[in-house]
Design an enzyme around this catalytic site. Structure first.
Site, PDB file in Angstrom:
ATOM      1  N   LYS A 101       0.872  -1.173   0.000  1.00  0.00           N
ATOM      2  CA  LYS A 101       0.000   0.000   0.000  1.00  0.00           C
ATOM      3  C   LYS A 101       0.905   1.218   0.000  1.00  0.00           C
ATOM      4  CE  LYS A 101      -3.281   2.665   2.703  1.00  0.00           C
ATOM      5  NZ  LYS A 101      -3.882   2.888   4.040  1.00  0.00           N
ATOM      6  N   GLY A 162      -8.401   9.870   9.127  1.00  0.00           N
ATOM      7  CA  GLY A 162      -8.671  10.040  10.543  1.00  0.00           C
ATOM      8  C   GLY A 162      -9.754  11.040  10.888  1.00  0.00           C
ATOM      9  N   ALA A 189      -9.651   5.930   3.746  1.00  0.00           N
ATOM     10  CA  ALA A 189      -9.508   7.081   4.649  1.00  0.00           C
ATOM     11  C   ALA A 189     -10.746   7.963   4.667  1.00  0.00           C
ATOM     12  CB  ALA A 189      -8.292   7.923   4.304  1.00  0.00           C
ATOM     13  N   GLY A 190     -11.051   8.442   5.860  1.00  0.00           N
ATOM     14  CA  GLY A 190     -12.096   9.443   6.047  1.00  0.00           C
ATOM     15  C   GLY A 190     -13.458   8.907   6.427  1.00  0.00           C
ATOM     16  N   ASN A 211      -9.594   1.885   9.375  1.00  0.00           N
ATOM     17  CA  ASN A 211      -8.837   1.618  10.582  1.00  0.00           C
ATOM     18  C   ASN A 211      -9.456   2.390  11.748  1.00  0.00           C
ATOM     19  OD1 ASN A 211      -5.273   1.365  11.388  1.00  0.00           O
ATOM     20  ND2 ASN A 211      -7.049   0.957  12.618  1.00  0.00           N
TER      21      ASN A 211
END
Length: 264
Positions: A101, A162, A189-190, A211
């Site tokens: 990644k 995040g 993400a987000g 995550n």
């Protein structure tokens, strides 16, 4: 990608369309339980945060490997092409995988990927035999350049990493999906809520990578389950095809004369 029952990443098929991260959990036990509950088959790992080569985080690696999942090493924390290439090569040797990644940060404030060097770094790694999954912004031109240089998977953000804000620019994400119909696209993400995941799939995206949304939830294990259901619901809804939007109301049961039970 619309009619495929499986998520395809560089020729490898997966049943789950949820990729999950291994950082930020309150404990190893919670991490393992959340990953299992998510039904994910791919888990990302950061070599810069845990270094097994120097006997760092041995328990972490043993616990992660016990799950028997596909590992996706990432280059999180890298700010130059030299760092990216060196870390990718270390990851390939340690994890015995050519998957990577690709993260190349250009700005510390919002952790935005470096648009100038990302494509060049991907090209270097691809020519060295890596299967590159680049993390990028929702910029159509950058995504097209990544596809042109050989990336079979591209991972634009939904919003800055995040933040949990969901899809900040769905119009841009829709354009990427439309212009790259044969590329596996993963929102990375987000995302903060299961409804954000559903939205991503409704736009036609093939998978999501999470995550913080799971690891930093009050109950990570339950949230992992919620995202698992959301992925299935969003994908099924996309495949089913939505009803047409209308500007005015329309009755669901049209009036055609008197009800059949009417008696004079």
């Amino acid at each position: 990608m619309k009619n495929s029952n499986k998520l395809i990443i560089y020729g490898q098929e997966f049943s789950s369309r949820l990729l999950i991260g291994s950082a930020l959990y309150p404990s190893l036990d919670v991490m393992k339980a959340a990953i299992v509950k998510s039904e994910s088959e791919i888990v990302t790992v950061s070599l810069r945060r845990q270094n097994p080569e120097n006997n760092g985080g041995n328990i972490f690696w043993q616990e992660l490997q016990s799950l028997g999942l596909t590992l996706l090493p990432n280059t999180a924390g890298c700010h130059s092409m030299k760092e990216v290439v060196n870390l990718a090569k270390m990851s390939r040797e340690l994890f015995q995988t050519d998957w990577i990644k690709l993260e190349l940060i250009g700005d510390e404030y919002n952790l935005q990927p470096d648009p100038m060097n990302l494509v060049a770094a991907a090209d270097i790694l691809l020519k060295d035999g890596f299967k590159v999954l680049p993390y990028c912004t929702d910029d159509l031109v950058i995504c097209r350049r990544l596809a042109d240089c050989g990336c079979e998977v591209i991972m634009p953000w939904g919003s800055p990493i995040g933040t949990g804000q969901g899809l900040a620019n769905p119009q841009a994400l829709s354009a990427i999906r439309h212009r790259l119909p044969d590329t596996t696209l993963i929102i990375d993400a987000g995302l903060g809520l299961p409804s954000h995941a559903v939205h991503a799939f409704e736009l036609g995206y093939d998978a999501i990578l999470l995550n913080s949304a799971i690891a930093q939830a009050t109950d990570p294990i339950t949230m992992a389950s919620a995202f698992s259901y959301a992925c299935k619901a969003g994908r099924a809804g996309y495949l089913a095809g939505r009803m047409p939007e209308r500007q005015v109301a329309q009755p669901s049961t049209p009036i055609m004369g008197m009800p059949f039970w009417h008696q004079d």
